[in-house]
Write a protein that holds these residues in place. Sequence first.
Motif, PDB file in Angstrom:
ATOM      1  N   ASP A   1       0.818  -1.222   0.000  1.00 42.69           N
ATOM      2  CA  ASP A   1       0.000   0.000   0.000  1.00 42.69           C
ATOM      3  C   ASP A   1       0.845   1.262   0.000  1.00 42.69           C
ATOM      4  OD1 ASP A   1      -2.464  -1.270  -0.195  1.00 42.69           O
ATOM      5  OD2 ASP A   1      -2.654  -1.471   1.973  1.00 42.69           O
ATOM      6  N   GLU A   2       2.030   1.180  -0.597  1.00 45.34           N
ATOM      7  CA  GLU A   2       2.894   2.349  -0.746  1.00 45.34           C
ATOM      8  C   GLU A   2       2.664   2.937  -2.133  1.00 45.34           C
ATOM      9  OE1 GLU A   2       6.663   0.690   1.864  1.00 45.34           O
ATOM     10  OE2 GLU A   2       6.571   0.241  -0.273  1.00 45.34           O
ATOM     11  N   LEU A   3       2.595   4.257  -2.197  1.00 46.92           N
ATOM     12  CA  LEU A   3       2.383   4.946  -3.467  1.00 46.92           C
ATOM     13  C   LEU A   3       3.587   4.736  -4.376  1.00 46.92           C
ATOM     14  CD1 LEU A   3       0.628   6.921  -5.145  1.00 46.92           C
ATOM     15  CD2 LEU A   3       1.927   8.770  -4.077  1.00 46.92           C
ATOM     16  N   ILE A   4       3.338   4.219  -5.585  1.00 47.75           N
ATOM     17  CA  ILE A   4       4.397   4.075  -6.585  1.00 47.75           C
ATOM     18  C   ILE A   4       4.526   5.387  -7.355  1.00 47.75           C
ATOM     19  CG2 ILE A   4       5.164   2.862  -8.652  1.00 47.75           C
ATOM     20  CD1 ILE A   4       3.464   0.463  -7.705  1.00 47.75           C
ATOM     21  N   THR A   5       3.414   5.865  -7.904  1.00 47.93           N
ATOM     22  CA  THR A   5       3.412   7.109  -8.673  1.00 47.93           C
ATOM     23  C   THR A   5       1.982   7.615  -8.852  1.00 47.93           C
ATOM     24  OG1 THR A   5       4.302   8.187 -10.666  1.00 47.93           O
ATOM     25  CG2 THR A   5       3.251   6.044 -10.978  1.00 47.93           C
ATOM     26  N   GLU A   6       1.865   8.855  -9.277  1.00 47.22           N
ATOM     27  CA  GLU A   6       0.581   9.454  -9.634  1.00 47.22           C
ATOM     28  C   GLU A   6       0.577   9.700 -11.134  1.00 47.22           C
ATOM     29  OE1 GLU A   6       0.079  13.012  -7.338  1.00 47.22           O
ATOM     30  OE2 GLU A   6      -0.214  11.905  -5.478  1.00 47.22           O
ATOM     31  N   ILE A   7      -0.562   9.486 -11.752  1.00 44.94           N
ATOM     32  CA  ILE A   7      -0.706   9.682 -13.191  1.00 44.94           C
ATOM     33  C   ILE A   7      -1.433  11.007 -13.421  1.00 44.94           C
ATOM     34  CG2 ILE A   7      -1.647   8.740 -15.330  1.00 44.94           C
ATOM     35  CD1 ILE A   7       0.551   6.999 -14.026  1.00 44.94           C
ATOM     36  N   ASN A   8      -0.726  11.944 -14.027  1.00 48.53           N
ATOM     37  CA  ASN A   8      -1.302  13.268 -14.280  1.00 48.53           C
ATOM     38  C   ASN A   8      -1.520  13.539 -15.764  1.00 48.53           C
ATOM     39  OD1 ASN A   8      -1.414  14.299 -11.551  1.00 48.53           O
ATOM     40  ND2 ASN A   8       0.807  14.223 -11.606  1.00 48.53           N
ATOM     41  N   TYR A   9      -1.480  12.485 -16.568  1.00 46.86           N
ATOM     42  CA  TYR A   9      -1.703  12.607 -18.001  1.00 46.86           C
ATOM     43  C   TYR A   9      -3.185  12.391 -18.307  1.00 46.86           C
ATOM     44  CZ  TYR A   9       3.363  12.143 -18.314  1.00 46.86           C
ATOM     45  OH  TYR A   9       4.711  12.315 -18.160  1.00 46.86           O
ATOM     46  N   PRO A  10      -3.637  12.833 -19.495  1.00 46.48           N
ATOM     47  CA  PRO A  10      -5.043  12.608 -19.855  1.00 46.48           C
ATOM     48  C   PRO A  10      -5.368  11.111 -19.922  1.00 46.48           C
ATOM     49  CG  PRO A  10      -4.014  14.186 -21.350  1.00 46.48           C
ATOM     50  CD  PRO A  10      -2.918  13.609 -20.513  1.00 46.48           C
ATOM     51  N   VAL A  11      -6.433  10.712 -19.245  1.00 43.87           N
ATOM     52  CA  VAL A  11      -6.858   9.317 -19.228  1.00 43.87           C
ATOM     53  C   VAL A  11      -7.862   9.106 -20.357  1.00 43.87           C
ATOM     54  CG1 VAL A  11      -8.024   7.531 -17.896  1.00 43.87           C
ATOM     55  CG2 VAL A  11      -6.422   9.075 -16.772  1.00 43.87           C
ATOM     56  N   LEU A  12      -7.567   8.133 -21.218  1.00 46.53           N
ATOM     57  CA  LEU A  12      -8.420   7.846 -22.369  1.00 46.53           C
ATOM     58  C   LEU A  12      -9.491   6.814 -22.055  1.00 46.53           C
ATOM     59  CD1 LEU A  12      -5.564   7.583 -25.004  1.00 46.53           C
ATOM     60  CD2 LEU A  12      -6.971   9.580 -24.479  1.00 46.53           C
ATOM     61  N   ARG A  13      -9.131   5.815 -21.223  1.00 46.03           N
ATOM     62  CA  ARG A  13     -10.087   4.753 -20.908  1.00 46.03           C
ATOM     63  C   ARG A  13      -9.735   4.119 -19.562  1.00 46.03           C
ATOM     64  NH1 ARG A  13     -11.292  -0.325 -24.822  1.00 46.03           N
ATOM     65  NH2 ARG A  13      -9.043  -0.354 -24.903  1.00 46.03           N
ATOM     66  N   VAL A  14     -10.768   3.720 -18.839  1.00 51.49           N
ATOM     67  CA  VAL A  14     -10.613   3.028 -17.562  1.00 51.49           C
ATOM     68  C   VAL A  14     -11.375   1.712 -17.666  1.00 51.49           C
ATOM     69  CG1 VAL A  14     -11.042   3.110 -15.079  1.00 51.49           C
ATOM     70  CG2 VAL A  14     -10.527   5.227 -16.315  1.00 51.49           C
ATOM     71  N   LYS A  15     -10.722   0.606 -17.278  1.00 54.92           N
ATOM     72  CA  LYS A  15     -11.400  -0.692 -17.227  1.00 54.92           C
ATOM     73  C   LYS A  15     -11.617  -1.055 -15.766  1.00 54.92           C
ATOM     74  CE  LYS A  15      -9.848  -2.635 -21.563  1.00 54.92           C
ATOM     75  NZ  LYS A  15      -9.175  -3.757 -22.226  1.00 54.92           N
ATOM     76  N   TYR A  16     -12.835  -1.529 -15.477  1.00 55.85           N
ATOM     77  CA  TYR A  16     -13.228  -1.882 -14.116  1.00 55.85           C
ATOM     78  C   TYR A  16     -13.516  -3.370 -14.014  1.00 55.85           C
ATOM     79  CZ  TYR A  16     -14.130   3.128 -13.543  1.00 55.85           C
ATOM     80  OH  TYR A  16     -14.013   4.474 -13.493  1.00 55.85           O
ATOM     81  N   ARG A  17     -13.371  -3.912 -12.811  1.00 56.36           N
ATOM     82  CA  ARG A  17     -13.864  -5.246 -12.468  1.00 56.36           C
ATOM     83  C   ARG A  17     -14.953  -5.019 -11.438  1.00 56.36           C
ATOM     84  NH1 ARG A  17     -13.548  -8.903  -8.549  1.00 56.36           N
ATOM     85  NH2 ARG A  17     -11.947  -7.782  -7.423  1.00 56.36           N
ATOM     86  N   TYR A  18     -16.126  -5.568 -11.710  1.00 56.56           N
ATOM     87  CA  TYR A  18     -17.265  -5.393 -10.814  1.00 56.56           C
ATOM     88  C   TYR A  18     -17.344  -6.532  -9.815  1.00 56.56           C
ATOM     89  CZ  TYR A  18     -18.684  -1.558 -13.751  1.00 56.56           C
ATOM     90  OH  TYR A  18     -18.699  -0.362 -14.406  1.00 56.56           O
ATOM     91  N   GLU A  19     -18.001  -6.260  -8.695  1.00 58.61           N
ATOM     92  CA  GLU A  19     -18.148  -7.230  -7.613  1.00 58.61           C
ATOM     93  C   GLU A  19     -18.641  -8.585  -8.111  1.00 58.61           C
ATOM     94  OE1 GLU A  19     -21.399  -6.947  -4.503  1.00 58.61           O
ATOM     95  OE2 GLU A  19     -19.669  -6.073  -3.474  1.00 58.61           O
ATOM     96  N   GLU A  20     -19.513  -8.600  -9.095  1.00 59.36           N
ATOM     97  CA  GLU A  20     -20.066  -9.838  -9.627  1.00 59.36           C
ATOM     98  C   GLU A  20     -19.072 -10.575 -10.516  1.00 59.36           C
ATOM     99  OE1 GLU A  20     -21.809  -6.815 -10.242  1.00 59.36           O
ATOM    100  OE2 GLU A  20     -22.879  -7.047  -8.376  1.00 59.36           O
ATOM    101  N   GLY A  21     -17.901  -9.963 -10.796  1.00 57.40           N
ATOM    102  CA  GLY A  21     -16.880 -10.627 -11.602  1.00 57.40           C
ATOM    103  C   GLY A  21     -16.784 -10.144 -13.025  1.00 57.40           C
TER     104      GLY A  21
END
Length: 74
Positions: A50-70
């Motif tokens: 749980d240590e911070l590796i880095t922060e992303i400050n660039y424009p995000v084009l897409r985010v993929k999620y995993r939902y609780e149901e899988g």
Amino acid sequence: MKKVEREIRSIEVAIGVAVSIFAIGKEICGEIIEDIIVHDGVFKLYNRKDELITEINYPVLRVKYRYEEGGVSA
């Protein structure tokens, strides 16, 4: 209304003319990404301690999620 839990699995960001993908399980800065969170519009990558590796400050084009149901969504 039931709240659906979801977890960020990966993000695609624009760095200049290139697109980079940061995903759970991939290595960055010599560390394996274990968690990706977004706080105040900034994506933060964490290792297994749980240590911070880095922060992303660039424009995000897409985010993929995993939902609780899988399921996975783009």
